[in-house]
Design a protein around this motif. Structure first.
Motif, PDB file in Angstrom:
ATOM      1  N   ARG A  89     -25.437   5.108   0.756  1.00  0.00           N
ATOM      2  CA  ARG A  89     -26.737   4.444   0.683  1.00  0.00           C
ATOM      3  C   ARG A  89     -26.718   3.205   1.579  1.00  0.00           C
ATOM      4  N   ASP A  90     -27.913   2.824   2.032  1.00  0.00           N
ATOM      5  CA  ASP A  90     -28.007   1.600   2.827  1.00  0.00           C
ATOM      6  C   ASP A  90     -28.129   0.397   1.885  1.00  0.00           C
ATOM      7  N   LYS A  91     -28.342  -0.795   2.446  1.00  0.00           N
ATOM      8  CA  LYS A  91     -28.397  -2.020   1.640  1.00  0.00           C
ATOM      9  C   LYS A  91     -29.552  -2.034   0.644  1.00  0.00           C
ATOM     10  N   ARG A  92     -30.607  -1.263   0.934  1.00  0.00           N
ATOM     11  CA  ARG A  92     -31.757  -1.210   0.024  1.00  0.00           C
ATOM     12  C   ARG A  92     -31.638  -0.089  -1.004  1.00  0.00           C
ATOM     13  N   GLY A  93     -30.540   0.666  -0.941  1.00  0.00           N
ATOM     14  CA  GLY A  93     -30.328   1.733  -1.905  1.00  0.00           C
ATOM     15  C   GLY A  93     -30.854   3.092  -1.478  1.00  0.00           C
ATOM     16  N   ASN A  94     -31.393   3.187  -0.266  1.00  0.00           N
ATOM     17  CA  ASN A  94     -31.895   4.462   0.242  1.00  0.00           C
ATOM     18  C   ASN A  94     -30.731   5.326   0.723  1.00  0.00           C
ATOM     19  N   PHE A  95     -30.863   6.640   0.537  1.00  0.00           N
ATOM     20  CA  PHE A  95     -29.825   7.552   1.006  1.00  0.00           C
ATOM     21  C   PHE A  95     -29.743   7.532   2.529  1.00  0.00           C
ATOM     22  N   VAL A  96     -28.534   7.608   3.036  1.00  0.00           N
ATOM     23  CA  VAL A  96     -28.284   7.663   4.475  1.00  0.00           C
ATOM     24  C   VAL A  96     -27.736   9.047   4.779  1.00  0.00           C
ATOM     25  N   VAL A  97     -28.369   9.726   5.718  1.00  0.00           N
ATOM     26  CA  VAL A  97     -27.915  11.066   6.080  1.00  0.00           C
ATOM     27  C   VAL A  97     -26.851  10.941   7.166  1.00  0.00           C
ATOM     28  N   THR A  98     -25.626  11.241   6.791  1.00  0.00           N
ATOM     29  CA  THR A  98     -24.507  11.227   7.733  1.00  0.00           C
ATOM     30  C   THR A  98     -24.242  12.653   8.189  1.00  0.00           C
ATOM     31  N   ASP A  99     -23.344  12.814   9.147  1.00  0.00           N
ATOM     32  CA  ASP A  99     -22.999  14.156   9.610  1.00  0.00           C
ATOM     33  C   ASP A  99     -22.472  15.009   8.461  1.00  0.00           C
ATOM     34  N   LEU A 100     -21.674  14.425   7.583  1.00  0.00           N
ATOM     35  CA  LEU A 100     -21.119  15.158   6.451  1.00  0.00           C
ATOM     36  C   LEU A 100     -22.217  15.607   5.491  1.00  0.00           C
ATOM     37  N   VAL A 101     -23.145  14.720   5.200  1.00  0.00           N
ATOM     38  CA  VAL A 101     -24.260  15.059   4.309  1.00  0.00           C
ATOM     39  C   VAL A 101     -25.142  16.125   4.953  1.00  0.00           C
ATOM     40  N   ALA A 102     -25.449  15.962   6.237  1.00  0.00           N
ATOM     41  CA  ALA A 102     -26.281  16.940   6.943  1.00  0.00           C
ATOM     42  C   ALA A 102     -25.622  18.315   6.919  1.00  0.00           C
ATOM     43  N   ARG A 103     -24.303  18.359   7.135  1.00  0.00           N
ATOM     44  CA  ARG A 103     -23.587  19.639   7.092  1.00  0.00           C
ATOM     45  C   ARG A 103     -23.747  20.306   5.731  1.00  0.00           C
ATOM     46  N   ASP A 104     -23.626  19.518   4.662  1.00  0.00           N
ATOM     47  CA  ASP A 104     -23.796  20.064   3.317  1.00  0.00           C
ATOM     48  C   ASP A 104     -25.217  20.572   3.085  1.00  0.00           C
ATOM     49  N   ILE A 105     -26.193  19.826   3.595  1.00  0.00           N
ATOM     50  CA  ILE A 105     -27.597  20.241   3.440  1.00  0.00           C
ATOM     51  C   ILE A 105     -27.834  21.569   4.148  1.00  0.00           C
ATOM     52  N   TYR A 106     -27.350  21.693   5.379  1.00  0.00           N
ATOM     53  CA  TYR A 106     -27.563  22.927   6.139  1.00  0.00           C
ATOM     54  C   TYR A 106     -26.800  24.100   5.528  1.00  0.00           C
ATOM     55  N   ALA A 107     -25.617  23.851   4.996  1.00  0.00           N
ATOM     56  CA  ALA A 107     -24.861  24.919   4.318  1.00  0.00           C
ATOM     57  C   ALA A 107     -25.588  25.365   3.054  1.00  0.00           C
ATOM     58  N   ASP A 108     -26.177  24.414   2.321  1.00  0.00           N
ATOM     59  CA  ASP A 108     -26.947  24.755   1.128  1.00  0.00           C
ATOM     60  C   ASP A 108     -28.172  25.586   1.509  1.00  0.00           C
ATOM     61  N   LEU A 109     -28.847  25.191   2.573  1.00  0.00           N
ATOM     62  CA  LEU A 109     -30.005  25.946   3.061  1.00  0.00           C
ATOM     63  C   LEU A 109     -29.595  27.370   3.412  1.00  0.00           C
ATOM     64  N   ALA A 110     -28.497  27.515   4.133  1.00  0.00           N
ATOM     65  CA  ALA A 110     -28.013  28.857   4.501  1.00  0.00           C
ATOM     66  C   ALA A 110     -27.725  29.668   3.249  1.00  0.00           C
ATOM     67  N   GLY A 111     -27.145  29.048   2.236  1.00  0.00           N
ATOM     68  CA  GLY A 111     -26.883  29.748   0.979  1.00  0.00           C
ATOM     69  C   GLY A 111     -28.153  30.208   0.303  1.00  0.00           C
ATOM     70  N   GLN A 112     -29.181  29.393   0.331  1.00  0.00           N
ATOM     71  CA  GLN A 112     -30.468  29.775  -0.266  1.00  0.00           C
ATOM     72  C   GLN A 112     -31.089  30.954   0.488  1.00  0.00           C
ATOM     73  N   VAL A 113     -30.998  30.932   1.812  1.00  0.00           N
ATOM     74  CA  VAL A 113     -31.530  32.036   2.616  1.00  0.00           C
ATOM     75  C   VAL A 113     -30.755  33.320   2.318  1.00  0.00           C
ATOM     76  N   ILE A 114     -29.442  33.208   2.223  1.00  0.00           N
ATOM     77  CA  ILE A 114     -28.614  34.379   1.911  1.00  0.00           C
ATOM     78  C   ILE A 114     -28.988  34.942   0.548  1.00  0.00           C
TER      79      ILE A 114
END
Length: 107
Positions: A14-39
């Protein structure tokens, strides 16, 4: 109705205001989850078969699925993730979906 999934991990940065920050690791997990949903859709979901007058259903095919994203970079990442998981994926770039003639049908 469109299903909505919310998957939140406790260790997301999270950033200083508490908002989520999308890092490469988080983005990879999001895209893998999306692929799983499509499968999951391709492995067992049924949709109405409009090719005949009977009230029959057929399995979902890859060309029945669209993933809408905000940027070309996201589109490339989604395509790479789908292909990495064995799902055929092509990009169709055509500007803003909000500018399409039939957008009034879904608003």
């Amino acid at each position: 109705a469109v299903p909505l999934r919310l998957a939140v991990r406790g260790d997301l940065p999270r950033d200083k205001r508490g908002n989520f920050v999308v890092t490469d690791l988080v983005a990879r997990d999001i895209y893998a989850d999306l692929a799983g949903q499509v499968i999951d859709l391709l492995d067992g979901a049924l949709i109405p078969d409009t090719s005949d007058r009977l009230e029959s259903h057929r399995r979902v095919k890859p060309d029945d699925i669209a993933v809408l994203v905000r940027t070309a970079e996201e589109a490339d990442s989604v395509q790479r993730a789908l292909i990495a998981h064995g799902v055929p994926a092509v990009l169709a770039r055509g500007g803003s979906v909000l500018q399409m003639p039939r957008i009034g049908d879904i608003r």
